[in-house]
Scaffold this active site. Structure first.
Site: not given
Length: 346
Positions: A58, A62-63
């Site tokens: 998901a 940020g990832h």
């Protein structure tokens, strides 16, 4: 990633349609792997230095910040490994394992988009995505050997989720062994997780450098989280109370420092707590100010670990130069966390 005796069954995620090649194509710039053997084959063909970003999928910006920093470190000749695995060991039986958001096809598209330059070429030597099932990570079922995450895991998040960090350490150490990276990147949003992983790597002499990456926020201040997808529009507006509480605490520190005084940790915490408690739609779990490495409570509120030596008012050293202001609260049925570092020097 907690150590639990029973977990709800995880629904297998089918292999998505994507542009990522199988590891059998040694010349491919990007590979999707599902088994340990496929991962090993892909890494054997992967060039240069290696960095790993461990996720539960998901993926959001940020990832992708973690992935960008990994790419910067490995360079155009190196390899970025991204693991996508919803780890059952970090969920208690009452938690949201089955409903945790999953979008592997979207994740793969986002990773490719993040690492592809304007010329259409991948910006690193190779991208390897490892998206295993629980049976691949834990081939014997429940692990026989468990990782003890230590005292830090007993406070704050660990008090609310007592089995969580044991499972985090279990899967992180496993993935470090399987990917053998030079760097492993983790977000500062999960500050307690970061501190525990740094301690594990140090204490168990794991040959990897842990790289913290700053929190990515929405334009209105909300910390990005996969769980934000659970929020209704009204709840999302209410969730802004967490970042407002952090600002309230930080403002107290800034005002004290501006007057030449040493910021008072208890006053900082009280301001943040008052802000959060005054917000509609918020069920406060905790507001704490702790040492960001050892998670010792800097306010004696009984939330972090006890300080080894109380700070005297006449002590020249005073409190730690930096404190971690951490908050956790429920908005509806969704539990959210956020934090910020506070400079405690005058």
């Amino acid at each position: 990633m907690g150590c639990v005796s029973t977990e709800p069954a995880q629904t297998p995620v089918p292999a998505p349609r994507s542009s990522l090649a199988t590891p059998g194509d040694a010349g491919a710039a990007a590979a999707l792997t599902r088994s340990r053997a496929e991962l090993a084959a892909a890494l054997a063909a992967a060039p240069g230095p290696r960095a790993v970003v461990m996720t539960m999928g998901a993926l959001h910006e940020g990832h992708f910040d973690l992935v960008r920093e990994a790419a910067r470190r490995v360079g155009q000749a190196g390899t970025v490994v991204v693991t996508i695995f919803v780890n059952p060991l970090q969920f208690a039986p009452s938690e949201d394992l089955d409903s945790y958001p999953r979008d592997l096809e979207g994740d793969l598209a986002g990773l490719t988009r993040t690492l592809t330059g304007v010329d259409g070429a991948l910006g690193v030597g190779r991208l390897v995505v490892f998206a295993p099932t629980p049976e691949v990570i834990y081939p014997a079922g429940q692990p026989s050997v468990r990782i003890d995450p230590g005292p830090i895991a007993t406070v704050l998040e660990g008090r609310t989720r007592p089995t969580h960090f044991a499972g985090v350490c279990q899967v992180v150490l496993t993935l470090m062994h399987l990917t053998s990276p030079r760097w492993a990147l983790f977000g500062r949003k999960d500050a307690q997780q970061l501190a525990i992983i740094e301690a594990m790597v140090r204490d168990l002499a794991v040959p990897v450098e842990i790289v913290p990456v700053d929190i990515r926020r929405e334009s209105d201040g909300l910390a990005m989280s996969s769980r934000n997808a659970y929020l209704s529009p009204e709840q999302r507006e209410q969730a802004l109370a967490l970042s407002r509480a952090l600002r309230a605490g930080r403002d107290v520190a800034v005002e004290a420092a501006a007057s030449g005084a040493r910021p008072d940790p208890a006053s900082i915490r009280r301001a943040a707590l008052a802000s959060l408690e005054a917000s509609d739609g918020i069920e406060v779990d905790y507001v704490a100010l702790v040492d960001p490495t050892g998670f010792e409570d800097l306010t004696d509120a009984g939330l972090g670990l006890p300080r080894s030596a109380p700070v005297r008012e006449d002590a020249e050293e005073g409190p730690a130069p930096m404190g971690l202001l951490a908050v956790a609260a429920r908005v509806g049925t969704t539990r959210l966390i956020d934090n910020t570092l506070i400079d405690l020097r005058p």
